[in-house]
Structure formats: C-alpha cells, structure tokens
Design a protein around this motif. Structure first.
Motif, short mmCIF file in Angstrom:
data_model
loop_
_atom_site.label_atom_id
_atom_site.label_comp_id
_atom_site.label_asym_id
_atom_site.label_seq_id
_atom_site.Cartn_x
_atom_site.Cartn_y
_atom_site.Cartn_z
N TYR A 246 0.85 -1.14 0.01
CA TYR A 246 -0.03 0.04 -0.13
C TYR A 246 0.78 1.19 0.16
N VAL A 273 -1.80 -4.68 -1.06
CA VAL A 273 -2.96 -4.69 -1.98
C VAL A 273 -2.82 -5.86 -3.05
N VAL A 279 -7.34 -5.22 0.27
CA VAL A 279 -6.24 -4.58 0.91
C VAL A 279 -6.19 -5.38 2.22
#
Lengths: 566, 123
Positions: A246, A273, A279
């Motif tokens: 991320y 991700v 996520v």
C-alpha cells in the motif's frame, strides 16, 4: 576373484576352498544388509569346512574391545568366555587384535604353542581349536571389523588360503562400505523426509504466508496460502514486492528493512494490495537470508494477516477518540453550564436587589403618602390630599405589577403545559389599551391599534397572554418619549402575529443580544425586574410560537410575537 | 424657632421626594428636592441637613457621600434607603462621612422626624 583366477594359487588350491570363497562372495553380493552378509560368511566358512568355528566382530571405540556381531559353528560358549581387544594390551595381542592394528591377516598356526595366544589358549584348546586366522575387513583407512576362523587341524591355513581370505575380505569391505553408504544415504533421506514433512505440515497448517524476496526485490517464492486471498502465485512471482505494498506504507516498511539490516529487530505492519484489489494488513518479522560471510542475499518472511486485529485496534482507537471527544464536549458543556449558573447567580443577586427596591419603594410611598393624605385632609388641604391619594393609587398599581412579575416568573419557570383555549385577539388588545391608554396619553405618546378587520383567535392560555402583550406595550411606552406605539395583529398561516412597534430609543447591540436573559436590564438603574422579556419569550415558545424583533438605536423597536391561531 | 431649618432631599423617585417634602414642610422645616446626586451636590450649599437616597441612577448616594467628604463639607446627612441597611454597609458609609444617620423608607413616617430632631438637638 578374477585376479585370483589367473594366479598360481588357483592351481594349487583345493577346489573346495575356491568353491567356498565363490559361494561366500555370491552370498555377500546378494545380501540385503551388513548383518545378513556377515551371517552368511560365517555360516559358509563353517559349512564348507574351512573352519570349525567363525565369528565376525566390530570394533567398539569406547571399550577398545572387538564386539562379536555374527558367528557360526561349534564355539560352545567360547565368545562369552573370552574377550578380544584391538589395542596393544594383552587382550589385543591375539590374531584379531593384531589384524586390526596392522590391517593385515594374522595367522596362528599352532594355538598350543603360539606365544601371543596365552589369554585364550585354554578356552580354545578346550573346544578343540588348534589353529586360527584373523582377517581384517578393511578398505583404505576404514576398518569395518574382523573375521576370525578356527580349525581343529593344527597349521590348517596355508599362506595361499590366507591370501584368498584377504582378497575376499577386501570385497566384503567394499560391500559393507556400500551398505553403510546406502544406510547413511537412506538415513539422510529419511531425515530429510521427516523434516520436509514437518515443514510442509507447518506451512500447510498455518494461515501465515511465506514469501521470499531476492536482493532485486523480486518475489521468488510465495506459499500456497496466498491463494486464500484469491490470488494465484504466478500473478505475483517475479514481480517487485514493493508494487504490492500500500503506497502509504512503503516508506515505513523500507525503513524497517534498513533497521533490520543493521541488526535492529523490527516487526513491520503494512498493508498489501492484492492484484484483485483487496487490502490486507500484514505483520512481519524481518528475516534476512545471509550467505556464509554474512551478506544479505534476500528476505524470507512470514506474513501474518493482521487485518482483523487492525480492525479491532482501529475500532478501539475510534471508541477511545469518541469517548475523549465526548468527555471534552461534556467538560465544555459543563463549564458553560457552570458559567451560566454563575452568571445567573450574579443576575439573581442583582434581581433580588432590584426586586426588593421595586417592591419596597412603592410600598414606602404608599405608607408615607397615606399618612400625608391624612395630615393634608386634617389641615383642609384638599389639593394635596388628592395628590397623595393619586400617588398611593399609582404606587399600589406599580407594586401589583412587580408582584405579578415575580409570581409570573416562578409560575412560567415551572410550567410544563399551557392551556389551549380560544382567546380573542381583539379583547386581548382592548384590555391592554384600557390600562396603558391613559399612561401613554399622559406621556404624550400615541397608542394606536392597526388592522383588525377580521376577528382573530389565538389558541392559548388566557391567564398568560395578557401578560405578554402588557409587557411589550409597557416597555414600548417606557422607552418612547415622543411619537407613537402601534399594535398590529395579523394572521400569518398557522399563527397570529401581534407586533408592538415604537418610535423610541431603540436597543443597543448588547441589549439586543442579552435582553432575553433572565434579570438582564438595559439600564440597571431604571425601574423594573429584568424578567419581563424572559417571561414573554418563554410564554411564546411554550405555546409553540416565537418572538422576533427589529430595532435601531434612536429609531425605535418592533417586537412581534407569533402564537398559534385558534 | 426663629428661622426654619433648611433641609435638602436628594431622591430620584419623585413620589418619595414629594411625600417627604410635604412631611417636612408640614413639620415646620423648609424642604427642597433634588432629583439626583449631581443636582443635590450642586444645590447643597446653605442647607442644615441633607436627606440622601442610596440607590439612584447615574450618581449613587454612596458617591455623593464620598464627594461631600472630599469637599470637607460638614452638613449632617441622614441616609434614607429603600431597604434596611446591614451594619456593614452602615459602617462603610460612616467611614466615608462620619456621623451619618440612617432611616429606611418604609419607616419614614414613624422615624424620620424623630431622627431629624435628634440631629438638630445635637447642635
């Protein structure tokens, strides 16, 4: 054997000896284990009458003794009676011990007379052993063991026979080496399998994801668990790991790596991700792979899904923040409340002083002037008598007003429900004009009523409504010294609006802001209790209505109350 | 009583002032009204006694007393207050202007003339 076949030994050898060695070699080759090979050898030596008794031993490093591991023939408990060593002690000077030490066959042609055979002689002779030969089973430096054979015939073994045994023993050693190598290999393979099994069950039973990343940042391995997130390994393999981190968490993770490289242990938390857009929070203890010189070759890390925990943490933090916010709000509200109470208490003190003044002054005047009226009357002063009686009357009205104010305040303040009766607006205005018309007139202020073409009705409390209008009108007259005070009543949708408009002094900004506060007085020295407008507003709102105003300093003020239409 | 004693009434409430004035005139004094502190201070020269209200807009009785003290005036004063004053306030006012007398408005008709007589008897 092939070598032996060409030698002169072969021609002079008894065919039975060749036959025996041939059979022994065959048995060894087909043997499945070291034990089986040695058992077969001992058995065949005796079967082929090359010996009355044969045994194979293995060196025990700890005791320095040769431990029998296979035997055949009639030993009559010989091996349990004797001990054979392979060191240079007395017990190591026999043929077997010598064979071990020299790596060469050792022949005892005559047990009865051999000098070195003393420790075993009696036992050997008692069992009819007359000659013996010990052959070491060696290959290069490796000593696997020994084969010792005994014959009932003195000097039974020729040097050729010993050579034959020696050649056989080296073949045996080769076989034993193979067995041992195989054993070692199998052991290693088994250990590997066990360890693999362990690892696999560990890997497969954990929900953690194991990932390897090389020095270029490429993902070189990812464990099958990653498919739980709906991602195939080939979608991430050989790609740069940082692409899956991320964006907000990249810098932090790289900083953790930098720390870990210099030996500061860190636990990183970051979001991944996935290629399908999920996520996931992961937690990872950095685990660098280093080569023998300590250089970092890559990272193998165990990623633990921390999404759930993170969620709980966030919820907890959220609750904490909410709680703190509430506490702050509550504290502020409380502080405001305290300030309000303090202000109110200050205003109440002021009020008590005012109300005392308000009540006592007219009372004092009444008390004094009734006495004065009496005196004036006694002296025949008619004009003064009338003057004092008027003053008494006026002050009695003023006193009544003040008392009503106080009573109204306590009544309205504790009221929870208002009566809903039809009250005629026309009559309401009339009753106010009756009282205030003369007062306005005396002051030179015109009191006018506008509108009133249609009969208007308010749904409200008949005991409270007059107070509202009286208050607004008396205020208007009080603050107007010339011009007019106009009362206008109209229907406005669901409400009846009554406006009291004056051309008086108007209100300052502070007064406009504070006039509805309890006990607030625009002019602290002016007569009044400072609760009139507070009560008016409370009554209007208590009826489901409201009060509005417009004011300009020096121009005048208009108050409009809206009350429910009946 | 050769000449009438002159008394100044400093009082913002016209009804009270008018009543007291009549009472004093009736009792044989020559009473004059000042409707406020400033007016009172401006007028007070030549008076034998001053009746002073405390709660007045603009200039309070307290300020009047302080001002009189500042000017070293010796005219006796009786404070006529709407409410009965606590001793602490009386002490405070006396500290501004020694010898100050006190009568509450509610008891003017019974006590005021008596208090005035006492003041003049001292002289």
């Amino acid at each position: 054997m092939g070598k032996a076949a060409d030698s002169t030994v072969e021609r002079e050898m008894h065919s039975s000896e060749l036959e025996a060695v041939y059979r022994m070699t065959k048995a060894v080759i087909s043997a499945k284990s070291e034990q089986e090979a040695l058992d077969s050898v001992c058995k065949l030596v005796v079967e082929t009458k090359l010996a009355k008794f044969a045994w194979a031993g293995r060196p025990d490093e700890l005791s320095k003794l040769v431990i029998p591991i296979a035997k055949a023939g009639a030993d009559k408990g010989y091996l349990s009676k004797v001990k054979v060593a392979f060191d240079s002690s007395d017990l190591g000077c026999g043929p077997t011990g010598k064979a071990f030490r020299t790596g060469k066959p050792n022949l005892v042609r005559f047990i009865e007379t051999d000098e070195c055979y003393k420790p075993w002689r009696d036992e050997a002779l008692a069992r009819g052993f007359r000659s013996s030969v010990a052959i070491p089973i060696v290959l290069g430096k490796d000593v696997f063991g020994s084969l010792t054979v005994y014959s009932e015939t003195p000097d039974a073994y020729s040097t050729d026979t010993v050579s034959l045994f020696e050649e056989f023993a080296s073949n045996l050693a080769l076989t034993l080496r193979n067995f041992r190598d195989k054993e070692a290999r199998e052991k290693a393979e088994k250990e590997l399998r066990v360890s693999e099994e362990k690892f696999r069950s560990l890997v497969e039973n954990t929900q953690d994801v194991i990932i390897s990343v090389n020095m270029l940042g490429k993902i070189t391995y990812i464990s099958p668990q990653f498919s739980l997130y709906g991602v195939r390994s080939e979608d991430v393999l050989n790609k740069n790991f940082i692409d899956f981190i991320y964006p907000d968490d990249r810098a932090g993770l790289l900083a953790d790596f930098a720390k870990a490289m210099v030996g500061i242990k860190t636990t990183s938390q970051f979001r991944v991700v996935t290629p399908n857009g999920k996520v996931i929070w992961f937690e990872e203890k950095d685990n660098f792979q280093r080569d023998k010189s300590g250089r970092v070759m890559g990272i193998t890390a165990i990623l633990r899904d921390a999404t759930e925990r993170k969620k709980i943490e966030e919820e907890r933090a959220g609750r904490q923040a909410e709680l703190e916010k509430k506490v702050t709000e509550r504290t502020a509200a409380l502080k405001q409340e305290v300030e309000k109470v303090e202000l109110l208490s200050k205003a109440r003190d002021e009020f008590v002083r005012n109300i005392t003044h308000e009540l006592k002054t007219p009372l004092s005047v009444i008390l004094l002037d009734t006495e004065l009226a009496r005196r004036a009357h006694a002296r025949g002063k008619e004009a003064e008598f009338n003057e004092f009686m008027d003053t008494v009357d006026r002050n009695a009205v003023r006193l009544r007003g003040s008392i009503e104010n106080v009573l109204e305040l306590s009544r309205v303040g504790t009221m929870t429900e208002y009566k809903k009766e039809k009250v005629s607006v026309e009559k309401l205005i009339e009753s106010v004009i009756d009282v205030y018309g003369p007062i306005a007139q005396k002051k030179g202020v015109a009191l006018e009523v506008k509108g009133g073409n249609e009969p208007l009705v308010i749904l409200g409390d008949p005991s409270l409504l007059p107070y509202v209008l009286t208050n607004l009108v008396s205020n208007a007259i009080k603050f107007t010294s010339e011009g007019s005070v106009a009362i206008t009543a109209e229907r406005k949708e669901k409400f009846i609006s009554i406006s009291v408009s004056d051309s008086g002094i108007g209100m300052s900004e502070e007064t406009q802001r504070r006039m509805f506060e309890k006990f607030f007085k625009a002019d602290p020295s002016a007569p009044g209790t400072g609760v009139g407008l507070t009560i008016v507003k409370e009554i209007a709102e208590g009826h489901g209505g409201r009060i509005e105003f417009k004011s300009k300093l020096g121009k005048g003020t208009t108050f409009t109350i809206f009350l429910p239409a009946g | 009583m050769a000449t009438k004693k002159k008394i100044l009434i400093i009082e913002d409430e016209p009804d009270v002032a008018r009543g007291v004035q009549f009472l004093l005139d009736d009792a044989g004094y020559e009473a004059t009204v000042a409707l406020g502190g400033e007016e009172g201070l401006a007028k007070m020269k030549g008076f034998d006694l001053i009746l002073l209200d405390l709660m007045m807009p603009k200039m309070s009785g307290r300020q009047v007393l302080k001002e009189m003290s500042k000017r070293s005036l010796k005219i006796p004063v009786i404070v006529v207050s709407a409410v009965g004053l606590p001793d602490t306030v009386k002490t405070e006012l006396e500290s501004y202007y020694p010898g100050t007398g006190f009568v509450s408005k509610a008891h003017v008709r019974e006590l005021l003339l008596e208090e005035i007589a006492k003041v003049f008897a001292k002289k």
